[in-house]
Design a protein around this motif. Sequence first.
Motif: not given
Ligand SMILES: Nc1ncnc2c1ncn2[C@@H]1O[C@H](COP(=O)(O)OP(=O)(O)OP(=O)(O)O)[C@@H](O)[C@H]1O
Length: 325
Positions: A16, A18, A23, A307, A309
């Motif tokens: 899904k 976010g 990461v 914080e 990643i």
């Molecule tokens: N385990 C965690 N602890 C803290 N922050 C996290 C963790 N995992 C991810 N994040 C943070 O949450 C945010 C969303 O992560 P990420 O961009 O990887 O999600 P995504 O699934 O790729 O989102 P999108 O669907 O928008 O592409 C980022 O700011 C990331 O640094």
Amino acid sequence: MPIVRGEQKFIFVGGKGGVGKTVLASAIGLNLAEQGYKTLIASFNPVHSLSSVFEQNLSGGSIVEVKGVSNLYAVEVEIEDVVARYKERITKLIRDFLKWAEIPIDPKGFIEIATTNPAFQEAASFDKMMDLILNESERFDRIVFDTAAVANAIRLIGLSKIYGLWLQRVIKSRQEALSLRAQLSFRKDKALEEMKSDPVLIELLELYKRYTSVKSVLTDPSKTSFIFVTIPTMLSISVVRRFMDMVKAYEIPSGGVVVNMLIPKEEADRDATGFLKSKFEEQERNMEYIRKLFGNQLLGYIPLYPEDIVGIDRLKRLIRDLEAR
Ligand SMILES: Nc1ncnc2c1ncn2[C@@H]1O[C@H](COP(=O)(O)OP(=O)(O)OP(=O)(O)O)[C@@H](O)[C@H]1O
Ligand SMILES: [Mg+2]
């Protein structure tokens, strides 16, 4: 220790919006590069998030070396450029078709309909993904795909099946039309020659060839693995569940599920307000559901950090935590 079980060359990360796909894709890429595999991370996010994870400018749409890590390369696919180039190709195809069929009509309307529908961006992304699979697999030992939001990813996979059926139909009707024209022609030999050099048919056959090679890669469990990421909320879990069902239906091999953003028990115990404790209890209930649903498909867990990643050190900590469980 490897995050990815198995020797698959192509790894897709889905889930899904976010939940941590970018990461996790970055962590998997880093982990593979550290094991000595020449690895490419390909991101299809409309927003350039790989650059922020690795704290360097990786945008521009071409493959660049990630500084500070050997064996690691990244590409942030510029969706707009990809769409524009795909539009050019489709436009040419439609123009060629109308010219050949001697339909005296302004092709603009057709082109608008074909290229502005909502699935066009996904079709263009899928085409770019095919490019990477077909053209970069010699250069890299591993390619990790970070596939934007789940709806996009599902369409990308779904498309690979519908796309083939659709192409077969279009090719067949094109061949029929060409042979009918040859039969009706005074100069059969010339018409048959024309048939071989028909630009529309050539383009369609080329597309079909690309599609069949990519499909054989995507449905081969020794070459492709699809990894899902979820957070411990019902909505995210049900997205991954649906995703797993789809993948099964499309015969795409699944590589397992990672659970991200888990509140650590120590933090919940330490919290005096009861706020985290209550969140933690909800999380425990959802985790029970996750274990029941995904069982031995669970690859590992990532705690919620205080914080974002950002940077290679935090990615390395994530890899350690993921492997620890
Ligand atoms: N385990 C965690 N602890 C803290 N922050 C996290 C963790 N995992 C991810 N994040 C943070 O949450 C945010 C969303 O992560 P990420 O961009 O990887 O999600 P995504 O699934 O790729 O989102 P999108 O669907 O928008 O592409 C980022 O700011 C990331 O640094
Ligand atoms: Mg992302």
